[in-house]
Design a protein around this motif. Sequence first.
Motif, PDB file in Angstrom:
ATOM      1  N   LEU A 135     -12.630 -68.917   7.478  1.00 19.61           N
ATOM      2  CA  LEU A 135     -12.113 -67.582   7.141  1.00 19.61           C
ATOM      3  C   LEU A 135     -11.950 -66.713   8.389  1.00 19.61           C
ATOM      4  CD1 LEU A 135     -14.041 -66.817   3.828  1.00 19.61           C
ATOM      5  CD2 LEU A 135     -11.630 -67.449   4.096  1.00 19.61           C
ATOM      6  N   ALA A 136     -12.914 -66.801   9.309  1.00 21.17           N
ATOM      7  CA  ALA A 136     -12.813 -66.035  10.559  1.00 21.17           C
ATOM      8  C   ALA A 136     -11.608 -66.511  11.366  1.00 21.17           C
ATOM      9  CB  ALA A 136     -14.102 -66.169  11.370  1.00 21.17           C
ATOM     10  N   TRP A 137     -11.407 -67.820  11.450  1.00 23.71           N
ATOM     11  CA  TRP A 137     -10.266 -68.381  12.187  1.00 23.71           C
ATOM     12  C   TRP A 137      -8.955 -67.885  11.582  1.00 23.71           C
ATOM     13  CZ3 TRP A 137      -9.917 -71.064  16.639  1.00 23.71           C
ATOM     14  CH2 TRP A 137      -8.692 -71.655  16.937  1.00 23.71           C
ATOM     15  N   GLN A 138      -8.857 -67.933  10.265  1.00 24.19           N
ATOM     16  CA  GLN A 138      -7.634 -67.474   9.596  1.00 24.19           C
ATOM     17  C   GLN A 138      -7.435 -65.974   9.774  1.00 24.19           C
ATOM     18  OE1 GLN A 138      -8.068 -68.914   5.569  1.00 24.19           O
ATOM     19  NE2 GLN A 138      -6.989 -70.811   6.040  1.00 24.19           N
ATOM     20  N   GLY A 139      -8.531 -65.231   9.946  1.00 22.59           N
ATOM     21  CA  GLY A 139      -8.444 -63.800  10.156  1.00 22.59           C
ATOM     22  C   GLY A 139      -8.101 -63.418  11.586  1.00 22.59           C
ATOM     23  N   GLY A 140      -7.937 -64.408  12.460  1.00 19.88           N
ATOM     24  CA  GLY A 140      -7.534 -64.135  13.836  1.00 19.88           C
ATOM     25  C   GLY A 140      -8.681 -64.064  14.828  1.00 19.88           C
ATOM     26  N   TYR A 141      -9.890 -64.414  14.414  1.00 21.23           N
ATOM     27  CA  TYR A 141     -11.036 -64.390  15.324  1.00 21.23           C
ATOM     28  C   TYR A 141     -11.106 -65.714  16.072  1.00 21.23           C
ATOM     29  CZ  TYR A 141     -12.410 -60.157  12.984  1.00 21.23           C
ATOM     30  OH  TYR A 141     -12.425 -58.875  12.496  1.00 21.23           O
ATOM     31  N   ARG A 142     -11.350 -65.619  17.394  1.00 22.82           N
ATOM     32  CA  ARG A 142     -11.417 -66.811  18.238  1.00 22.82           C
ATOM     33  C   ARG A 142     -12.601 -66.693  19.189  1.00 22.82           C
ATOM     34  NH1 ARG A 142      -8.051 -67.543  14.977  1.00 22.82           N
ATOM     35  NH2 ARG A 142      -5.950 -68.386  15.186  1.00 22.82           N
ATOM     36  N   LEU A 143     -13.116 -67.845  19.601  1.00 22.95           N
ATOM     37  CA  LEU A 143     -14.214 -67.909  20.554  1.00 22.95           C
ATOM     38  C   LEU A 143     -13.699 -68.581  21.815  1.00 22.95           C
ATOM     39  CD1 LEU A 143     -17.246 -67.188  20.466  1.00 22.95           C
ATOM     40  CD2 LEU A 143     -17.702 -69.528  19.788  1.00 22.95           C
ATOM     41  N   TYR A 144     -13.834 -67.890  22.957  1.00 28.00           N
ATOM     42  CA  TYR A 144     -13.352 -68.412  24.232  1.00 28.00           C
ATOM     43  C   TYR A 144     -14.511 -68.488  25.222  1.00 28.00           C
ATOM     44  CZ  TYR A 144      -8.729 -67.229  22.413  1.00 28.00           C
ATOM     45  OH  TYR A 144      -7.599 -67.146  21.642  1.00 28.00           O
ATOM     46  N   CYS A 150     -22.164 -75.601   4.191  1.00 31.98           N
ATOM     47  CA  CYS A 150     -20.853 -75.294   3.613  1.00 31.98           C
ATOM     48  C   CYS A 150     -20.508 -73.820   3.805  1.00 31.98           C
ATOM     49  CB  CYS A 150     -20.830 -75.648   2.125  1.00 31.98           C
ATOM     50  SG  CYS A 150     -20.754 -77.416   1.823  1.00 31.98           S
ATOM     51  N   ALA A 151     -21.482 -72.937   3.628  1.00 34.69           N
ATOM     52  CA  ALA A 151     -21.247 -71.503   3.812  1.00 34.69           C
ATOM     53  C   ALA A 151     -20.853 -71.194   5.257  1.00 34.69           C
ATOM     54  CB  ALA A 151     -22.489 -70.705   3.415  1.00 34.69           C
ATOM     55  N   ILE A 152     -21.518 -71.835   6.211  1.00 33.83           N
ATOM     56  CA  ILE A 152     -21.185 -71.635   7.628  1.00 33.83           C
ATOM     57  C   ILE A 152     -19.770 -72.137   7.911  1.00 33.83           C
ATOM     58  CG2 ILE A 152     -21.738 -72.399   9.974  1.00 33.83           C
ATOM     59  CD1 ILE A 152     -24.717 -72.321   9.096  1.00 33.83           C
TER      60      ILE A 152
END
Length: 162
Positions: free
Chosen positions: A25-34, A17-19
């Motif tokens: 939260l990272a996604w909402q903060g604008g962080y993306r993995l490409y 759940c923490a992961i």
Amino acid sequence: MSFVRKVKPFLAATLLCAIAIAGVLAWQGGYRLYVVHTGSMTPTLQVGDAVLDGPPKAAYHPGEIITFRHSDLTTDLVTHSVIDVKGGKIHTKGDANRTADVWDIRPNQVQGVVIRRFPRLGYLLIFLRQPWGIASLVLGMLALVLLWRLIFPSKENEASSG
């Protein structure tokens, strides 16, 4: 049943759940993995690498690596180095390319700024996007659990069978 045996499933569920929450939260903060698909950024980025992008910034400077849409007509993304910023336009180039890109980028076309490279992780991400990739991961985990129980049976099972 020991206290540790009762707590293990709770701890595992809490960790998952923490992961998941950290990812949201990272996604909402604008962080993306490409995933890097071409060799245009070699040797800085290799085919099969994954890059973590932070949110777009207000200003860019030469040497930064950005991920952007090169045209309003496509959703394709490109990850290249900034070589110049003039007149509000960003000029880019792939590190392996001899010449600069033919397009000029507006700041609103930038999707993010590369903050971390993960060598070869892109291959795993592409594998997991396939339906059989997730299925093989689930089956592999199940096989490991069953093999673990076969090799290391619980004391309760040994007491009831003997």
